[in-house]
Design a protein around this motif. Structure first.
Motif, PDB file in Angstrom:
ATOM      1  N   THR A 191      50.236  40.744  45.177  1.00  0.00           N
ATOM      2  CA  THR A 191      50.826  39.561  44.794  1.00  0.00           C
ATOM      3  C   THR A 191      49.852  38.825  43.622  1.00  0.00           C
ATOM      4  OG1 THR A 191      50.914  37.024  45.621  1.00  0.00           O
ATOM      5  CG2 THR A 191      49.668  38.610  46.858  1.00  0.00           C
ATOM      6  N   ASN A 192      50.559  38.431  42.723  1.00  0.00           N
ATOM      7  CA  ASN A 192      49.579  37.850  41.560  1.00  0.00           C
ATOM      8  C   ASN A 192      48.552  36.826  42.028  1.00  0.00           C
ATOM      9  OD1 ASN A 192      50.880  39.372  39.986  1.00  0.00           O
ATOM     10  ND2 ASN A 192      51.831  37.627  38.770  1.00  0.00           N
ATOM     11  N   ALA A 193      49.013  36.052  43.398  1.00  0.00           N
ATOM     12  CA  ALA A 193      48.304  34.909  43.822  1.00  0.00           C
ATOM     13  C   ALA A 193      46.856  35.408  44.456  1.00  0.00           C
ATOM     14  CB  ALA A 193      48.867  34.217  44.925  1.00  0.00           C
ATOM     15  N   SER A 194      46.844  37.001  44.896  1.00  0.00           N
ATOM     16  CA  SER A 194      45.787  37.197  45.396  1.00  0.00           C
ATOM     17  C   SER A 194      44.606  37.773  44.133  1.00  0.00           C
ATOM     18  CB  SER A 194      45.905  38.427  46.172  1.00  0.00           C
ATOM     19  OG  SER A 194      46.639  39.403  45.765  1.00  0.00           O
ATOM     20  N   LEU A 195      45.272  37.958  43.140  1.00  0.00           N
ATOM     21  CA  LEU A 195      44.347  38.591  41.978  1.00  0.00           C
ATOM     22  C   LEU A 195      42.965  37.898  42.133  1.00  0.00           C
ATOM     23  CD1 LEU A 195      44.308  40.811  39.973  1.00  0.00           C
ATOM     24  CD2 LEU A 195      45.371  39.335  38.276  1.00  0.00           C
ATOM     25  N   PRO A 196      42.905  36.607  41.694  1.00  0.00           N
ATOM     26  CA  PRO A 196      41.688  36.041  41.366  1.00  0.00           C
ATOM     27  C   PRO A 196      40.553  36.392  42.552  1.00  0.00           C
ATOM     28  CG  PRO A 196      43.317  34.434  41.216  1.00  0.00           C
ATOM     29  CD  PRO A 196      43.890  35.520  41.567  1.00  0.00           C
ATOM     30  N   TYR A 197      41.045  36.474  43.632  1.00  0.00           N
ATOM     31  CA  TYR A 197      40.045  36.735  44.946  1.00  0.00           C
ATOM     32  C   TYR A 197      39.527  38.101  44.836  1.00  0.00           C
ATOM     33  CZ  TYR A 197      42.372  32.411  46.088  1.00  0.00           C
ATOM     34  OH  TYR A 197      42.818  31.049  46.004  1.00  0.00           O
ATOM     35  N   ILE A 198      40.499  39.135  44.446  1.00  0.00           N
ATOM     36  CA  ILE A 198      40.231  40.599  44.380  1.00  0.00           C
ATOM     37  C   ILE A 198      39.178  40.702  43.106  1.00  0.00           C
ATOM     38  CG2 ILE A 198      41.179  42.675  43.792  1.00  0.00           C
ATOM     39  CD1 ILE A 198      43.658  41.864  44.924  1.00  0.00           C
ATOM     40  N   LEU A 199      39.351  40.143  42.069  1.00  0.00           N
ATOM     41  CA  LEU A 199      38.575  40.067  40.874  1.00  0.00           C
ATOM     42  C   LEU A 199      37.079  39.344  41.498  1.00  0.00           C
ATOM     43  CD1 LEU A 199      40.887  38.859  37.994  1.00  0.00           C
ATOM     44  CD2 LEU A 199      39.960  41.093  38.301  1.00  0.00           C
ATOM     45  N   ALA A 200      37.036  38.527  42.116  1.00  0.00           N
ATOM     46  CA  ALA A 200      35.860  37.980  42.644  1.00  0.00           C
ATOM     47  C   ALA A 200      35.119  38.698  43.485  1.00  0.00           C
ATOM     48  CB  ALA A 200      35.979  36.438  43.112  1.00  0.00           C
ATOM     49  N   PHE A 201      35.788  39.237  44.372  1.00  0.00           N
ATOM     50  CA  PHE A 201      35.178  40.291  45.275  1.00  0.00           C
ATOM     51  C   PHE A 201      34.752  41.580  44.570  1.00  0.00           C
ATOM     52  CE2 PHE A 201      35.209  43.761  48.028  1.00  0.00           C
ATOM     53  CZ  PHE A 201      34.594  43.693  49.318  1.00  0.00           C
ATOM     54  N   ALA A 202      35.477  42.030  43.640  1.00  0.00           N
ATOM     55  CA  ALA A 202      34.901  43.158  42.933  1.00  0.00           C
ATOM     56  C   ALA A 202      33.864  42.790  42.221  1.00  0.00           C
ATOM     57  CB  ALA A 202      36.047  43.691  42.172  1.00  0.00           C
ATOM     58  N   GLY A 203      33.798  41.764  41.338  1.00  0.00           N
ATOM     59  CA  GLY A 203      32.474  41.133  40.571  1.00  0.00           C
ATOM     60  C   GLY A 203      31.390  41.056  41.453  1.00  0.00           C
ATOM     61  N   GLY A 204      31.589  40.399  42.609  1.00  0.00           N
ATOM     62  CA  GLY A 204      30.637  40.322  43.286  1.00  0.00           C
ATOM     63  C   GLY A 204      29.895  41.642  44.025  1.00  0.00           C
ATOM     64  N   ALA A 205      30.812  42.382  44.310  1.00  0.00           N
ATOM     65  CA  ALA A 205      30.447  43.613  44.758  1.00  0.00           C
ATOM     66  C   ALA A 205      29.562  44.570  43.566  1.00  0.00           C
ATOM     67  CB  ALA A 205      31.338  44.576  45.095  1.00  0.00           C
ATOM     68  N   MET A 206      29.911  44.505  42.362  1.00  0.00           N
ATOM     69  CA  MET A 206      29.384  45.270  41.105  1.00  0.00           C
ATOM     70  C   MET A 206      28.181  44.371  40.630  1.00  0.00           C
ATOM     71  SD  MET A 206      31.596  46.045  37.536  1.00  0.00           S
ATOM     72  CE  MET A 206      30.828  46.532  36.190  1.00  0.00           C
TER      73      MET A 206
END
Length: 246
Positions: A191-206
């Motif tokens: 879902t496009n709605a989950s995309l910002p949270y996935i990006l934020a999680f991935a960015g935090g992990a990186m």
């Protein structure tokens, strides 16, 4: 190409770069023949930190009004990687046999590479959904993975593994990036709605992975590292790449 396939492609590219970087370990004269010697790790760290900020976290906040949820996802990404890293490093390798020590190191590097794969998969999927420059993130990770793949293989070699086994161990950490990339793409495709949270999680992990390297450098240089030429040039290269892609 769908988001899931884009994520898998990103994982294959970044994971493959780790495997490619480890190839010189198969040659006996590996110290004399090192095609990645000119790649500066400080330059790569600067690239990864800037890519996480501008191409993952920035688009996450700009593509939704749910700033609190994005912040929580960012914090979760940082904490989860820090917790896993702390758990792995809490074991003393001297307490294990050579075989177990090798697998402990494999596990540690897998946990290190998983968020990189997730970041590349989510970012490249987002490139088709929210105009985030996913290829910049992928490029930064690839640049960092070449010398890291060789360093990982060399570490295996130093604890007594054969050259083939050392290459295989480094390649396994690359496989983890492929898994992470596929997972990032699959989650983004739901879902496009989950995309910002996935990006934020991935960015935090990186960022968590990158800051671990930066803090180690700061202890050695007493804050001078932050304006070291290679580090600054790496960060600025991401800004230039974003400008070119846009």
């Amino acid at each position: 190409m769908g988001s899931a396939l884009m994520g898998l492609a990103a994982g294959i590219i970044t994971g493959g770069s780790t495997m490619l970087g480890a190839l010189p370990i198969l040659k006996k004269e590996s110290k004399a023949w090192n095609p990645w010697r000119s790649l500066n790790l400080d330059f790569a760290i600067g690239m990864m930190l800037a890519a996480a900020a501008f191409n993952l976290i920035g688009p996450a906040y700009s593509s939704t009004s749910g700033a609190l949820g994005v912040s929580l996802a960012l914090l979760l990404g940082i904490v989860s990687i820090y917790g896993l890293s702390h758990f792995i490093h809490s074991f003393s390798p001297t307490q294990y046999s050579l075989h177990r020590r090798a697998w402990l190191f494999v596990t540690a590097m897998m946990l290190h590479n998983l968020p990189e794969g997730l970041a590349s998969g989510a970012a490249l999927s987002a490139d088709t959904l929210s105009q985030a420059n996913g290829w910049t993130v992928v490029g930064a990770i690839v640049f960092q993975n070449f010398p890291e793949g060789l360093a990982t293989a060399a570490a295996f070699l130093s604890i007594g593994l054969s050259r083939r086994a050392a290459f295989f161990g480094a390649a396994m950490t690359g496989v983890m990036e492929i898994v992470g990339g596929a997972a990032g793409g699959i989650f983004a495709s739901m879902t496009n709605a989950s995309l910002p949270y996935i990006l934020a999680f991935a960015g935090g992990a990186m960022i968590s992975v990158t800051l671990e390297e930066i803090f180690a450098k700061l202890k050695e240089t007493n804050m001078r590292y932050l304006y070291q030429k290679e580090f600054v040039l790496g960060a600025m290269s991401v800004v230039v790449m974003n400008w070119i892609i846009q």
